[in-house]
Design a protein around this motif. Structure first.
Motif, PDB file in Angstrom:
ATOM      1  N   ARG A  21       5.150   1.053  -3.465  1.00 23.52           N
ATOM      2  CA  ARG A  21       4.794   2.228  -4.276  1.00 23.52           C
ATOM      3  C   ARG A  21       3.307   2.546  -4.163  1.00 23.52           C
ATOM      4  O   ARG A  21       2.920   3.714  -4.065  1.00 23.52           O
ATOM      5  N   PHE A  22       2.460   1.503  -4.165  1.00 23.23           N
ATOM      6  CA  PHE A  22       1.010   1.689  -4.016  1.00 23.23           C
ATOM      7  C   PHE A  22       0.710   2.458  -2.736  1.00 23.23           C
ATOM      8  O   PHE A  22       0.013   3.473  -2.743  1.00 23.23           O
ATOM      9  N   TYR A  23       1.237   1.982  -1.594  1.00 23.17           N
ATOM     10  CA  TYR A  23       0.945   2.635  -0.321  1.00 23.17           C
ATOM     11  C   TYR A  23       1.620   4.003  -0.207  1.00 23.17           C
ATOM     12  O   TYR A  23       1.053   4.921   0.381  1.00 23.17           O
ATOM     13  N   ALA A  24       2.802   4.162  -0.768  1.00 20.64           N
ATOM     14  CA  ALA A  24       3.452   5.476  -0.736  1.00 20.64           C
ATOM     15  C   ALA A  24       2.597   6.497  -1.483  1.00 20.64           C
ATOM     16  O   ALA A  24       2.369   7.608  -0.990  1.00 20.64           O
ATOM     17  N   GLU A  25       2.101   6.131  -2.653  1.00 19.86           N
ATOM     18  CA  GLU A  25       1.221   7.031  -3.414  1.00 19.86           C
ATOM     19  C   GLU A  25      -0.076   7.285  -2.659  1.00 19.86           C
ATOM     20  O   GLU A  25      -0.526   8.419  -2.556  1.00 19.86           O
ATOM     21  N   ILE A  41      10.925  -2.935   3.218  1.00 20.06           N
ATOM     22  CA  ILE A  41      10.785  -1.602   2.640  1.00 20.06           C
ATOM     23  C   ILE A  41       9.858  -0.833   3.572  1.00 20.06           C
ATOM     24  O   ILE A  41       8.809  -1.341   3.981  1.00 20.06           O
ATOM     25  N   LEU A  42      10.228   0.392   3.924  1.00 20.86           N
ATOM     26  CA  LEU A  42       9.400   1.213   4.794  1.00 20.86           C
ATOM     27  C   LEU A  42       8.706   2.305   3.992  1.00 20.86           C
ATOM     28  O   LEU A  42       9.321   2.950   3.139  1.00 20.86           O
ATOM     29  N   VAL A  43       7.431   2.492   4.265  1.00 15.07           N
ATOM     30  CA  VAL A  43       6.664   3.594   3.702  1.00 15.07           C
ATOM     31  C   VAL A  43       6.608   4.651   4.794  1.00 15.07           C
ATOM     32  O   VAL A  43       6.029   4.420   5.851  1.00 15.07           O
ATOM     33  N   THR A  44       7.267   5.789   4.560  1.00 11.79           N
ATOM     34  CA  THR A  44       7.462   6.803   5.588  1.00 11.79           C
ATOM     35  C   THR A  44       6.755   8.096   5.212  1.00 11.79           C
ATOM     36  O   THR A  44       6.907   8.576   4.096  1.00 11.79           O
ATOM     37  N   GLY A  45       6.016   8.662   6.166  1.00  9.54           N
ATOM     38  CA  GLY A  45       5.306   9.908   5.940  1.00  9.54           C
ATOM     39  C   GLY A  45       6.196  11.119   6.115  1.00  9.54           C
ATOM     40  O   GLY A  45       7.331  11.024   6.577  1.00  9.54           O
ATOM     41  N   ASP A  46       5.674  12.282   5.758  1.00 10.88           N
ATOM     42  CA  ASP A  46       6.424  13.540   5.842  1.00 10.88           C
ATOM     43  C   ASP A  46       6.909  13.836   7.252  1.00 10.88           C
ATOM     44  O   ASP A  46       7.948  14.439   7.443  1.00 10.88           O
ATOM     45  N   SER A  47       6.157  13.409   8.255  1.00 12.07           N
ATOM     46  CA  SER A  47       6.533  13.709   9.635  1.00 12.07           C
ATOM     47  C   SER A  47       7.632  12.790  10.147  1.00 12.07           C
ATOM     48  O   SER A  47       8.091  12.934  11.267  1.00 12.07           O
ATOM     49  N   GLY A  48       8.064  11.832   9.322  1.00  7.51           N
ATOM     50  CA  GLY A  48       9.086  10.893   9.746  1.00  7.51           C
ATOM     51  C   GLY A  48       8.517   9.649  10.389  1.00  7.51           C
ATOM     52  O   GLY A  48       9.242   8.707  10.664  1.00  7.51           O
ATOM     53  N   VAL A  49       7.215   9.634  10.605  1.00  5.32           N
ATOM     54  CA  VAL A  49       6.566   8.462  11.183  1.00  5.32           C
ATOM     55  C   VAL A  49       6.586   7.339  10.154  1.00  5.32           C
ATOM     56  O   VAL A  49       6.395   7.563   8.969  1.00  5.32           O
ATOM     57  N   VAL A  50       6.846   6.132  10.602  1.00  4.02           N
ATOM     58  CA  VAL A  50       6.853   4.975   9.711  1.00  4.02           C
ATOM     59  C   VAL A  50       5.515   4.254   9.887  1.00  4.02           C
ATOM     60  O   VAL A  50       5.325   3.514  10.837  1.00  4.02           O
ATOM     61  N   PRO A  51       4.571   4.500   8.986  1.00  3.41           N
ATOM     62  CA  PRO A  51       3.266   3.883   9.178  1.00  3.41           C
ATOM     63  C   PRO A  51       3.178   2.436   8.711  1.00  3.41           C
ATOM     64  O   PRO A  51       2.295   1.712   9.135  1.00  3.41           O
ATOM     65  N   LEU A  52       4.104   2.002   7.835  1.00  2.48           N
ATOM     66  CA  LEU A  52       3.900   0.709   7.201  1.00  2.48           C
ATOM     67  C   LEU A  52       5.210   0.124   6.693  1.00  2.48           C
ATOM     68  O   LEU A  52       6.056   0.846   6.163  1.00  2.48           O
ATOM     69  N   VAL A  93      -8.697   3.495  -5.802  1.00  6.56           N
ATOM     70  CA  VAL A  93      -9.075   2.654  -6.943  1.00  6.56           C
ATOM     71  C   VAL A  93      -8.171   2.935  -8.143  1.00  6.56           C
ATOM     72  O   VAL A  93      -7.719   2.018  -8.826  1.00  6.56           O
ATOM     73  N   ALA A  94      -7.856   4.210  -8.380  1.00  6.80           N
ATOM     74  CA  ALA A  94      -6.977   4.564  -9.498  1.00  6.80           C
ATOM     75  C   ALA A  94      -5.588   3.962  -9.326  1.00  6.80           C
ATOM     76  O   ALA A  94      -4.912   3.644 -10.307  1.00  6.80           O
ATOM     77  N   LEU A  95      -5.151   3.764  -8.074  1.00  6.42           N
ATOM     78  CA  LEU A  95      -3.835   3.188  -7.802  1.00  6.42           C
ATOM     79  C   LEU A  95      -3.840   1.662  -7.824  1.00  6.42           C
ATOM     80  O   LEU A  95      -2.785   1.037  -7.723  1.00  6.42           O
ATOM     81  N   GLY A  96      -5.027   1.041  -7.935  1.00  7.92           N
ATOM     82  CA  GLY A  96      -5.084  -0.413  -8.023  1.00  7.92           C
ATOM     83  C   GLY A  96      -5.803  -1.112  -6.894  1.00  7.92           C
ATOM     84  O   GLY A  96      -5.828  -2.347  -6.848  1.00  7.92           O
ATOM     85  N   ALA A  97      -6.414  -0.371  -5.969  1.00  6.80           N
ATOM     86  CA  ALA A  97      -7.181  -1.012  -4.898  1.00  6.80           C
ATOM     87  C   ALA A  97      -8.458  -1.621  -5.479  1.00  6.80           C
ATOM     88  O   ALA A  97      -9.020  -1.110  -6.446  1.00  6.80           O
ATOM     89  N   ARG A 117     -14.285  -0.206   2.235  1.00  7.97           N
ATOM     90  CA  ARG A 117     -13.412  -1.368   2.380  1.00  7.97           C
ATOM     91  C   ARG A 117     -12.785  -1.735   1.038  1.00  7.97           C
ATOM     92  O   ARG A 117     -13.459  -1.723   0.016  1.00  7.97           O
ATOM     93  N   PHE A 118     -11.495  -2.112   1.095  1.00  7.53           N
ATOM     94  CA  PHE A 118     -10.747  -2.430  -0.118  1.00  7.53           C
ATOM     95  C   PHE A 118      -9.774  -3.561   0.159  1.00  7.53           C
ATOM     96  O   PHE A 118      -9.461  -3.860   1.305  1.00  7.53           O
ATOM     97  N   SER A 119      -9.254  -4.130  -0.928  1.00  6.35           N
ATOM     98  CA  SER A 119      -8.046  -4.944  -0.812  1.00  6.35           C
ATOM     99  C   SER A 119      -6.992  -4.251  -1.660  1.00  6.35           C
ATOM    100  O   SER A 119      -7.299  -3.647  -2.690  1.00  6.35           O
ATOM    101  N   ASP A 120      -5.744  -4.293  -1.190  1.00  6.05           N
ATOM    102  CA  ASP A 120      -4.659  -3.686  -1.947  1.00  6.05           C
ATOM    103  C   ASP A 120      -4.278  -4.613  -3.098  1.00  6.05           C
ATOM    104  O   ASP A 120      -4.832  -5.713  -3.221  1.00  6.05           O
ATOM    105  N   PRO A 121      -3.351  -4.220  -3.973  1.00 10.62           N
ATOM    106  CA  PRO A 121      -3.000  -5.082  -5.114  1.00 10.62           C
ATOM    107  C   PRO A 121      -2.494  -6.473  -4.732  1.00 10.62           C
ATOM    108  O   PRO A 121      -2.571  -7.392  -5.534  1.00 10.62           O
ATOM    109  N   ALA A 122      -2.011  -6.659  -3.502  1.00 10.03           N
ATOM    110  CA  ALA A 122      -1.553  -7.978  -3.060  1.00 10.03           C
ATOM    111  C   ALA A 122      -2.626  -8.722  -2.262  1.00 10.03           C
ATOM    112  O   ALA A 122      -2.382  -9.819  -1.790  1.00 10.03           O
ATOM    113  N   GLY A 123      -3.807  -8.125  -2.081  1.00  3.85           N
ATOM    114  CA  GLY A 123      -4.911  -8.807  -1.416  1.00  3.85           C
ATOM    115  C   GLY A 123      -5.116  -8.482   0.052  1.00  3.85           C
ATOM    116  O   GLY A 123      -6.039  -8.998   0.668  1.00  3.85           O
ATOM    117  N   HIS A 124      -4.303  -7.610   0.655  1.00  6.54           N
ATOM    118  CA  HIS A 124      -4.480  -7.237   2.061  1.00  6.54           C
ATOM    119  C   HIS A 124      -5.661  -6.291   2.202  1.00  6.54           C
ATOM    120  O   HIS A 124      -5.859  -5.400   1.378  1.00  6.54           O
TER     121      HIS A 124
END
Length: 142
Positions: A21-25, A41-52, A93-97, A117-124
């Motif tokens: 959800r973090f990356y989708a947002e 779980i796949l995070v998919t963009g509008d173009s159908g590309v699967v970025p993550l 940052v508002a989403l939790g980075a 530079r950031f880390s996501d909510p799981a530390g990546h």
């Protein structure tokens, strides 16, 4: 003949749904289960590309950043228009980075004008990188 292939960067974490959800947002995308792979779980963009991809690993330990040996780790680079870098940072940052100070990873403070530079909510680790052209021209969705 070359066999048709595709690839996806997969991040492991203990709880994949909130991270997806973090990356989708953050990417303006959608998240949903991968066909034929109940662990992904796949995070998919509008173009159908699967970025993550996000995968459950019950024994996951967050990566350390910066690494103690100062070696390069894999990280996600998210391209944004030069004029949108500050807004993209506020969104992340508002989403939790968690912002990472430049000195934490050995970078120069003046790099902050083009990279954040950031880390996501799981530390990546991930980077918001400013580009002068349309980010979609570099393979990004937005």
């Amino acid at each position: 003949m070359t066999v048709l292939k595709t690839s996806v960067l997969v991040l492991d974490c203990a709880d994949p749904e909130p991270l997806a959800r973090f990356y989708a947002e953050l990417l303006g995308a959608t998240a949903g289960p991968a066909t034929g792979d109940g662990e992904l779980i796949l995070v998919t963009g509008d173009s159908g590309v699967v970025p993550l991809g996000i995968r459950r690993d019950r024994n996951h330990l967050p990566p350390s950043w910066p690494p103690p040996e100062d070696s390069q780790q894999a990280h996600l680079r998210i391209l944004v228009a030069d004029d949108d870098l500050d807004e993209a940072e506020r969104e992340a940052v508002a989403l939790g980075a968690r912002p990472l100070a430049a000195e934490e990873d050995g970078s120069r403070l003046d790099d902050r004008t083009t990279l954040r530079r950031f880390s996501d909510p799981a530390g990546h680790a991930f980077v918001l990188a400013a580009v002068r052209e349309d980010p979609a021209a570099h393979g990004g969705d937005r």
